[in-house]
Design an enzyme around this catalytic site. Structure first.
Site, PDB file in Angstrom:
ATOM      1  N   ARG A 123       0.599  -0.940  -0.064  1.00 27.94           N
ATOM      2  CA  ARG A 123      -0.008  -0.297   0.240  1.00 27.94           C
ATOM      3  C   ARG A 123       0.907   0.817   0.276  1.00 27.94           C
ATOM      4  O   ARG A 123       1.977   1.161   0.189  1.00 27.94           O
ATOM      5  CB  ARG A 123      -0.798   0.136   1.220  1.00 27.94           C
ATOM      6  CG  ARG A 123      -0.623  -0.822   2.499  1.00 27.94           C
ATOM      7  CD  ARG A 123       0.537  -0.083   3.052  1.00 27.94           C
ATOM      8  NE  ARG A 123       0.015   1.214   3.598  1.00 27.94           N
ATOM      9  CZ  ARG A 123       1.164   1.954   3.865  1.00 27.94           C
ATOM     10  NH1 ARG A 123       2.445   1.778   3.928  1.00 27.94           N
ATOM     11  NH2 ARG A 123       0.464   3.248   4.165  1.00 27.94           N
ATOM     12  N   GLY A 124       0.423   2.981  -0.359  1.00 28.18           N
ATOM     13  CA  GLY A 124       1.417   3.770  -0.157  1.00 28.18           C
ATOM     14  C   GLY A 124       0.955   4.192  -1.027  1.00 28.18           C
ATOM     15  O   GLY A 124       1.956   3.410  -2.964  1.00 28.18           O
ATOM     16  N   ALA A 125       0.588   5.244  -2.410  1.00 30.87           N
ATOM     17  CA  ALA A 125       0.829   5.664  -3.746  1.00 30.87           C
ATOM     18  C   ALA A 125       1.818   5.100  -4.242  1.00 30.87           C
ATOM     19  O   ALA A 125       1.673   4.665  -5.315  1.00 30.87           O
ATOM     20  CB  ALA A 125       0.278   7.081  -3.991  1.00 30.87           C
ATOM     21  N   ARG A 177      -7.641   0.064  -7.031  1.00 28.81           N
ATOM     22  CA  ARG A 177      -7.513   0.588  -5.586  1.00 28.81           C
ATOM     23  C   ARG A 177      -8.056   2.082  -6.552  1.00 28.81           C
ATOM     24  O   ARG A 177      -6.953   2.617  -7.438  1.00 28.81           O
ATOM     25  CB  ARG A 177      -6.442   0.668  -4.838  1.00 28.81           C
ATOM     26  CG  ARG A 177      -6.298  -0.097  -4.243  1.00 28.81           C
ATOM     27  CD  ARG A 177      -5.716  -0.081  -2.949  1.00 28.81           C
ATOM     28  NE  ARG A 177      -5.960   1.096  -2.119  1.00 28.81           N
ATOM     29  CZ  ARG A 177      -5.375   1.294  -0.759  1.00 28.81           C
ATOM     30  NH1 ARG A 177      -4.091   0.852  -0.279  1.00 28.81           N
ATOM     31  NH2 ARG A 177      -5.809   1.914   0.098  1.00 28.81           N
ATOM     32  N   GLN A 195      -2.031   2.626   9.896  1.00 29.86           N
ATOM     33  CA  GLN A 195      -0.593   2.921   9.432  1.00 29.86           C
ATOM     34  C   GLN A 195       0.413   3.504   9.839  1.00 29.86           C
ATOM     35  O   GLN A 195       1.289   3.063   9.931  1.00 29.86           O
ATOM     36  CB  GLN A 195      -1.174   3.196   8.129  1.00 29.86           C
ATOM     37  CG  GLN A 195      -1.786   2.517   6.839  1.00 29.86           C
ATOM     38  CD  GLN A 195      -3.411   2.635   7.151  1.00 29.86           C
ATOM     39  OE1 GLN A 195      -3.897   3.334   7.726  1.00 29.86           O
ATOM     40  NE2 GLN A 195      -3.810   2.805   5.532  1.00 29.86           N
ATOM     41  N   ASP A 252      -2.090  11.296  -1.995  1.00 33.53           N
ATOM     42  CA  ASP A 252      -2.202  10.428  -2.771  1.00 33.53           C
ATOM     43  C   ASP A 252      -2.441  10.695  -4.299  1.00 33.53           C
ATOM     44  O   ASP A 252      -3.242  10.068  -5.046  1.00 33.53           O
ATOM     45  CB  ASP A 252      -4.021   9.396  -2.627  1.00 33.53           C
ATOM     46  CG  ASP A 252      -3.174   8.650  -1.226  1.00 33.53           C
ATOM     47  OD1 ASP A 252      -3.054   9.108  -0.589  1.00 33.53           O
ATOM     48  OD2 ASP A 252      -3.269   7.541  -1.719  1.00 33.53           O
ATOM     49  N   ASN A 283      -5.600  12.575   0.810  1.00 35.61           N
ATOM     50  CA  ASN A 283      -4.143  11.494   1.676  1.00 35.61           C
ATOM     51  C   ASN A 283      -5.692  10.952   2.171  1.00 35.61           C
ATOM     52  O   ASN A 283      -6.531  11.379   2.711  1.00 35.61           O
ATOM     53  CB  ASN A 283      -3.247  12.179   2.164  1.00 35.61           C
ATOM     54  CG  ASN A 283      -2.492  11.844   2.470  1.00 35.61           C
ATOM     55  OD1 ASN A 283      -1.306  10.684   2.504  1.00 35.61           O
ATOM     56  ND2 ASN A 283      -1.998  11.724   3.850  1.00 35.61           N
ATOM     57  N   LYS A 284      -5.121  10.117   3.037  1.00 32.24           N
ATOM     58  CA  LYS A 284      -5.608   9.341   4.499  1.00 32.24           C
ATOM     59  C   LYS A 284      -6.253   9.741   5.461  1.00 32.24           C
ATOM     60  O   LYS A 284      -6.573  10.632   5.352  1.00 32.24           O
ATOM     61  CB  LYS A 284      -4.344   8.463   5.404  1.00 32.24           C
ATOM     62  CG  LYS A 284      -5.192   7.425   6.400  1.00 32.24           C
ATOM     63  CD  LYS A 284      -5.329   6.691   5.922  1.00 32.24           C
ATOM     64  CE  LYS A 284      -4.625   5.532   4.807  1.00 32.24           C
ATOM     65  NZ  LYS A 284      -5.814   4.876   3.240  1.00 32.24           N
TER      66      LYS A 284
END
Ligand code: MRU
Length: 343
Positions: free
Chosen positions: A44-46, A87, A194, A235, A245-246
Site C-alpha cells: 500500500r502507499g501511492a 484501488r 498504518q 495520494d 491523503n489518508k
C-alpha cells in the site's frame, strides 16, 4: 528497507497487513497475484502500488503466449485494466499503468519477446527512479526543517509506502541524517492503523525518536506547542493543490492552520493529477465496514450499526503551506506553481 523486490520473474512483497507482529514476504508470480496484493493492501502507499502495478503488468506480459502483436496488445490491455481496478484514489497507480502501456506502444514495431523485455526493464527503471525521487524530496524538505523540531505525521508515507526511503518520512529521514535531532509524533491512523503498525515500526528500525498518539490527540499536542510542523504524504494532488491523503489528514491541516503550524505535503510529481482542476473530482475509496467495526477480528461495535469507511479525504489547498517534490518546494498559489511543472 524496501517493501518490494523483483528478481527473475518473481515479485516479493513484505506483507504489510501482518506488520509489526510478523515480518513475512509473499511472492507474486502472476499479474493476478500482484493485483490482489494491491487490493488486499499487502502492499500500500501511492508510489509502492504504482510500481507494484508496473511489475504486475510485466509478469502478465511475460506470460502471454503469442507471437501475434494484435493478440499481445489485446491481452496487455486487459492486464492494464485489471491493475487499474485495484484501488481508485492514488493516481500513481494510473500513472504507472499508463507509463508501461505507452512504453509498449512506442515499441510496437519490435518482436513480442523484445516488447516483453522492454516492459520488464521499464518497471525496474521506475522502481530505481522512485528511490532517487524520494531522496530528492528528502533533501528539498530537509531545508525546511529546523534543529530540534517535533514533526507530526499521519498514516505511513515512508519506505514501506514507496520503493524505499519514503516521501514524508523521507524528509524526516533526511533531517535525522543531517543530525538535526528531530522527534516524530505519529498518529495511529484509524481504522487501518498504518501509523501505529507501520510508521512507528519503520522509525524504530532506523532509530528515529517516535511517539505514537491516537488520532484524536493531535489537536491537544498542537495547542500545547509540542508540534513544530506537520508533514504528510499524498495520494492525488489536483491542479489547484487540493490534496487527497489518508482519512484524517484534512482534520490535521485545519488544526495546523488554527495553531499557526506549517503543514507540508511531501510527494513526487507523479502524484499530481494534471487532468483535474480541483479535489472535487478525486475518487475516494470506500472500504469495508469490518475495518471500523472490528479490530484484529474482534467486534468492537454493536451488530447492525451503520458504518462509513472512506479511506481518504481531500485537504483544500488553502491549508497547505507547501508541497515538497523532487523538483523543489511548491508554494501557493499552487495553480501557478503546479502549472509551471508541466504535465
Ligand atoms: O491506504 P494506504 O495505506 O495505501 O494510504 C496511504 C497514504 O494515504 C499515504 O499517505 C500516501 O499514499 C502517500 S505514501 C508515500
Amino acid at each position: 528497507m524496501r517493501p518490494l523486490e523483483y528478481k527473475d520473474g518473481v515479485l516479493r512483497l513484505i506483507d504489510q497487513t501482518r506488520l509489526p507482529a510478523e515480518y513475512v514476504t509473499v511472492e507474486c508470480r502472476t499479474y493476478i497475484q500482484a493485483a490482489d496484493a494491491i487490493k488486499n493492501m499487502i502492499v500500500r502507499g501511492a508510489p509502492a502500488i504504482g510500481v507494484t502495478a508496473a511489475y504486475g503488468i510485466a509478469l502478465g506480459a511475460m506470460a502471454i503466449e503469442t507471437q501475434s502483436k494484435e493478440v499481445f496488445f489485446q491481452k496487455l490491455k486487459e492486464i492494464c485494466d485489471t491493475m487499474r481496478l485495484t484501488r481508485p484514489t492514488a493516481v500513481n497507480l494510473f500513472w504507472a499503468v499508463k507509463r508501461i502501456y505507452d512504453k509498449a506502444c512506442e515499441n510496437k514495431d519490435k518482436p513480442v519477446n523484445q516488447i516483453k523485455k522492454i516492459i520488464e526493464e521499464e518497471a525496474c527503471l521506475m522502481d530505481r527512479e522512485d528511490v532517487e525521487t524520494n531522496k530528492a524530496i528528502g533533501a528539498n524538505g530537509n531545508a525546511l526543517i529546523k534543529p530540534n523540531w517535533t514533526i507530526l505525521t499521519h498514516c505511513n508515507a515512508g519506505a514501506l509506502a514507496t520503493c524505499g526511503y519514503g516521501t514524508a518520512l523521507g524528509v524526516i529521514r533526511a533531517a535525522h541524517e543531517a543530525g538535526k535531532n528531530i522527534k516524530v509524533y505519529a498518529d495511529e491512523t484509524r481504522p487501518y492503523l498504518q501509523g501505529a503498525r507501520l510508521t512507528a515500526w519503520e522509525l524504530l528500525q532506523d532509530g528515529i525518536p517516535v511517539t505514537l498518539i491516537c488520532d484524536n490527540m493531535a489537536g491537544y499536542f498542537m495547542k500545547r506547542g509540542v508540534i513544530d510542523c506537520v508533514i504528510v504524504g499524498a495520494d492525488r494532488i489536483a491542479l489547484n493543490g487540493d490534496t487527497a491523503n489518508k482519512i484524517g489528514t484534512y482534520m490535521l491541516a485545519v488544526l495546523a492552520k488554527e495553531n499557526k503550524i506549517p503543514f507540508y505535503v511531501a510527494a513526487p510529481v507523479s502524484t499530481i493529477d494534471f487532468t483535474i482542476a480541483d479535489g472535487n473530482s478525486i475518487p475516494i475509496e470506500e472500504r469495508k465496514p469490518e475495518e471500523v467495526t472490528h479490530i484484529k477480528g474482534i467486534r468492537i461495535a454493536p451488530e447492525g450499526v451503520n458504518v462509513a469507511n472512506p479511506a481518504f479525504d481531500v485537504t483544500p489547498a488553502e491549508y497547505i503551506t507547501g508541497i515538497i517534490t523532487e523538483r523543489g518546494v511548491l508554494y501557493p498559489p499552487f495553480d501557478e506553481s503546479i502549472r509551471k511543472l508541466g504535465g
